[in-house]
Design a protein around this motif. Sequence first.
Motif, PDB file in Angstrom:
ATOM      1  N   VAL A 343       0.886  -1.166   0.000  1.00  8.08           N
ATOM      2  CA  VAL A 343       0.000   0.000   0.000  1.00  8.08           C
ATOM      3  C   VAL A 343       0.925   1.217   0.000  1.00  8.08           C
ATOM      4  O   VAL A 343       1.711   1.410   0.926  1.00  8.08           O
ATOM      5  N   TRP A 344       0.828   2.003  -1.062  1.00  8.25           N
ATOM      6  CA  TRP A 344       1.796   3.071  -1.306  1.00  8.25           C
ATOM      7  C   TRP A 344       1.184   4.446  -1.015  1.00  8.25           C
ATOM      8  O   TRP A 344       0.191   4.817  -1.631  1.00  8.25           O
ATOM      9  N   ILE A 345       1.797   5.169  -0.069  1.00  5.99           N
ATOM     10  CA  ILE A 345       1.383   6.540   0.235  1.00  5.99           C
ATOM     11  C   ILE A 345       2.289   7.483  -0.540  1.00  5.99           C
ATOM     12  O   ILE A 345       3.513   7.470  -0.383  1.00  5.99           O
ATOM     13  N   VAL A 346       1.679   8.343  -1.385  1.00  5.31           N
ATOM     14  CA  VAL A 346       2.443   9.181  -2.308  1.00  5.31           C
ATOM     15  C   VAL A 346       1.797  10.564  -2.407  1.00  5.31           C
ATOM     16  O   VAL A 346       0.590  10.709  -2.258  1.00  5.31           O
ATOM     17  N   GLY A 347       2.623  11.580  -2.663  1.00  8.64           N
ATOM     18  CA  GLY A 347       2.070  12.909  -2.926  1.00  8.64           C
ATOM     19  C   GLY A 347       2.761  14.010  -2.160  1.00  8.64           C
ATOM     20  O   GLY A 347       3.548  13.765  -1.257  1.00  8.64           O
ATOM     21  N   GLY A 348       2.442  15.239  -2.543  1.00  9.74           N
ATOM     22  CA  GLY A 348       3.041  16.425  -1.948  1.00  9.74           C
ATOM     23  C   GLY A 348       3.214  17.482  -3.010  1.00  9.74           C
ATOM     24  O   GLY A 348       2.370  17.623  -3.899  1.00  9.74           O
ATOM     25  N   VAL A 349       4.313  18.217  -2.954  1.00 12.86           N
ATOM     26  CA  VAL A 349       4.582  19.262  -3.947  1.00 12.86           C
ATOM     27  C   VAL A 349       5.354  18.642  -5.111  1.00 12.86           C
ATOM     28  O   VAL A 349       6.493  18.227  -4.956  1.00 12.86           O
ATOM     29  N   ASP A 350       4.711  18.587  -6.266  1.00 12.45           N
ATOM     30  CA  ASP A 350       5.316  17.995  -7.455  1.00 12.45           C
ATOM     31  C   ASP A 350       6.436  18.901  -7.981  1.00 12.45           C
ATOM     32  O   ASP A 350       6.294  20.106  -8.046  1.00 12.45           O
ATOM     33  N   LYS A 351       7.567  18.292  -8.374  1.00 10.02           N
ATOM     34  CA  LYS A 351       8.713  19.062  -8.872  1.00 10.02           C
ATOM     35  C   LYS A 351       8.967  18.762 -10.347  1.00 10.02           C
ATOM     36  O   LYS A 351      10.095  18.734 -10.802  1.00 10.02           O
ATOM     37  N   GLY A 352       7.878  18.529 -11.090  1.00  6.44           N
ATOM     38  CA  GLY A 352       8.034  18.162 -12.500  1.00  6.44           C
ATOM     39  C   GLY A 352       8.172  16.670 -12.688  1.00  6.44           C
ATOM     40  O   GLY A 352       8.885  16.213 -13.580  1.00  6.44           O
ATOM     41  N   ASN A 353       7.493  15.887 -11.850  1.00  3.17           N
ATOM     42  CA  ASN A 353       7.651  14.435 -11.834  1.00  3.17           C
ATOM     43  C   ASN A 353       7.130  13.762 -13.101  1.00  3.17           C
ATOM     44  O   ASN A 353       6.082  14.133 -13.624  1.00  3.17           O
ATOM     45  N   ASP A 354       7.863  12.746 -13.540  1.00  2.92           N
ATOM     46  CA  ASP A 354       7.418  11.880 -14.634  1.00  2.92           C
ATOM     47  C   ASP A 354       7.177  10.496 -14.043  1.00  2.92           C
ATOM     48  O   ASP A 354       8.112   9.731 -13.806  1.00  2.92           O
ATOM     49  N   TYR A 355       5.897  10.167 -13.808  1.00  2.00           N
ATOM     50  CA  TYR A 355       5.562   8.920 -13.119  1.00  2.00           C
ATOM     51  C   TYR A 355       5.684   7.691 -14.017  1.00  2.00           C
ATOM     52  O   TYR A 355       5.583   6.566 -13.524  1.00  2.00           O
ATOM     53  N   SER A 356       5.926   7.902 -15.317  1.00  2.82           N
ATOM     54  CA  SER A 356       6.101   6.732 -16.197  1.00  2.82           C
ATOM     55  C   SER A 356       7.345   5.930 -15.803  1.00  2.82           C
ATOM     56  O   SER A 356       7.434   4.741 -16.088  1.00  2.82           O
ATOM     57  N   GLU A 357       8.311   6.583 -15.128  1.00  3.14           N
ATOM     58  CA  GLU A 357       9.526   5.890 -14.675  1.00  3.14           C
ATOM     59  C   GLU A 357       9.216   4.731 -13.721  1.00  3.14           C
ATOM     60  O   GLU A 357       9.962   3.764 -13.647  1.00  3.14           O
ATOM     61  N   ILE A 358       8.118   4.876 -12.964  1.00  2.00           N
ATOM     62  CA  ILE A 358       7.796   3.839 -11.971  1.00  2.00           C
ATOM     63  C   ILE A 358       6.505   3.088 -12.309  1.00  2.00           C
ATOM     64  O   ILE A 358       6.034   2.281 -11.508  1.00  2.00           O
ATOM     65  N   GLU A 359       5.974   3.335 -13.496  1.00  4.50           N
ATOM     66  CA  GLU A 359       4.686   2.750 -13.879  1.00  4.50           C
ATOM     67  C   GLU A 359       4.686   1.231 -13.768  1.00  4.50           C
ATOM     68  O   GLU A 359       3.776   0.633 -13.161  1.00  4.50           O
ATOM     69  N   GLU A 360       5.701   0.579 -14.323  1.00  2.71           N
ATOM     70  CA  GLU A 360       5.745  -0.890 -14.305  1.00  2.71           C
ATOM     71  C   GLU A 360       5.916  -1.430 -12.887  1.00  2.71           C
ATOM     72  O   GLU A 360       5.295  -2.437 -12.518  1.00  2.71           O
ATOM     73  N   LEU A 361       6.755  -0.763 -12.090  1.00  2.00           N
ATOM     74  CA  LEU A 361       6.934  -1.186 -10.691  1.00  2.00           C
ATOM     75  C   LEU A 361       5.627  -1.069  -9.918  1.00  2.00           C
ATOM     76  O   LEU A 361       5.287  -1.951  -9.123  1.00  2.00           O
TER      77      LEU A 361
END
Length: 444
Positions: A343-361
């Motif tokens: 169960v993953w807790i995520v979020g806050g102030v985005d700094k230009g994040n590219d979430y495709s880097e962790i999509e498969e994980l």
Amino acid sequence: MKIVVLGGGESGCGAAYLAKKKGMEVFLSDKGAIKDNYRQFLTGQDIEFEEGSHDEERILNADWIVKSPGIPKKAEMIRKIQEKGIRLSSEIEFASEFTDAKIIAITGSNGKTTTTSLIYYILKNDGLNVGLGGNIGYSFARQVADENHEYYVLEVSSFQLDDIQNFRPYISLLLNLSQDHLDQYNYNYEEYALAKFRIAENQENDNFFIYNKDDEMSKNILEKLEIKARMIPFSTREQLTEGGFINGDRIEIKLKDDFSMKIDELSLLGNHNVANSLAASIAGKILEINNESIRNSLMTFQAVEHRLELVTEIDGVKYINDSKATNVNATYYALESMKTPTVWIVGGVDKGNDYSEIEELVKRKVKAIVCLGIDNDKIINFFKDKKKFIYDTSSMEKAVEISKSLAKKGDTVLLSPCCASFDLFRSYEDRGHQFKEQVTKEIR
């Protein structure tokens, strides 16, 4: 000499204190409010200061200005200082002018605090006279003022490296590069990477530069730069004739003499920490620390708080605090090391994040996403077609409550936010402490 220090936190107060001890005329200016403990420190040291505003005329009359790393490069006052041609330095640059100690400086997008702490531990464990500073612990400048260490191990950020002129570590380490703080570098990854490489720009051929041979951006930059220091690589993917690498179930260092130990004997878990251990071991070998001492340190070192920190296990569910993961690459390493449904807790102030880097994980490892922030739309929109269970929260209490309800025996609840903390928390430390408090409040 007139010294003006901008910023009244640990870094700024340390620089002002060192300047005062060196007999300089010192004035500290902070546009915000100075914390009580630092205000008391400045008053006790008879250091003149202001808060809540900048006395522009006085600042621009300085001979040398020391800038705290939290002040943006694009701030109006910084532009005016640069236009006037006044020397502008970071605290690490300023302090390094007043010590002959050997400096081991560590930078990178991820793993800096862990590796800095590990190298310090290796040196301390071997009986060397060593200080720990930079982005960790007491400011480097304050230690230079009061202590007489033969070595300093410094965690160094790109913001600190932006404002160096002569800073020359004996050993520099660049652990890795990933897209981080791009808002401060015109959203240009190469500009950010080049800022990191400044750690080696003043080094000469009697110095050492330890780098990650697996890192693609580092490879690209190294093709363009001339590094004068002796370059020593580490890799988790290939065996090397010199440097650090993995050989089967062991880490190996090949320098003047060899060092080897089993990976499962390392106290730090995860592939990224094998890389950190390789880098730290190379530094130890350069400093001629014996193999048994390095092995003992790697086996007994305790993980840094807020960095893949096991908080507790409740009803068969592990709760892990990785609040220091403030970018996507850091969270990649955290998710990669998860061995159970998460169960993953995520979020806050985005700094230009590219979430495709962790999509498969995320697809493979995560059973539910719990967003924690004021604005979670970017995360929700990216993952909504990829994960069935996504929850939107804006308090740690609610995020932990939902996570506890979702996690079953054998699962893990992981706080690894990918983002800065300043929407809901004072710092990543505050975020981590609140997570631990909410997780453990029912069992206290």
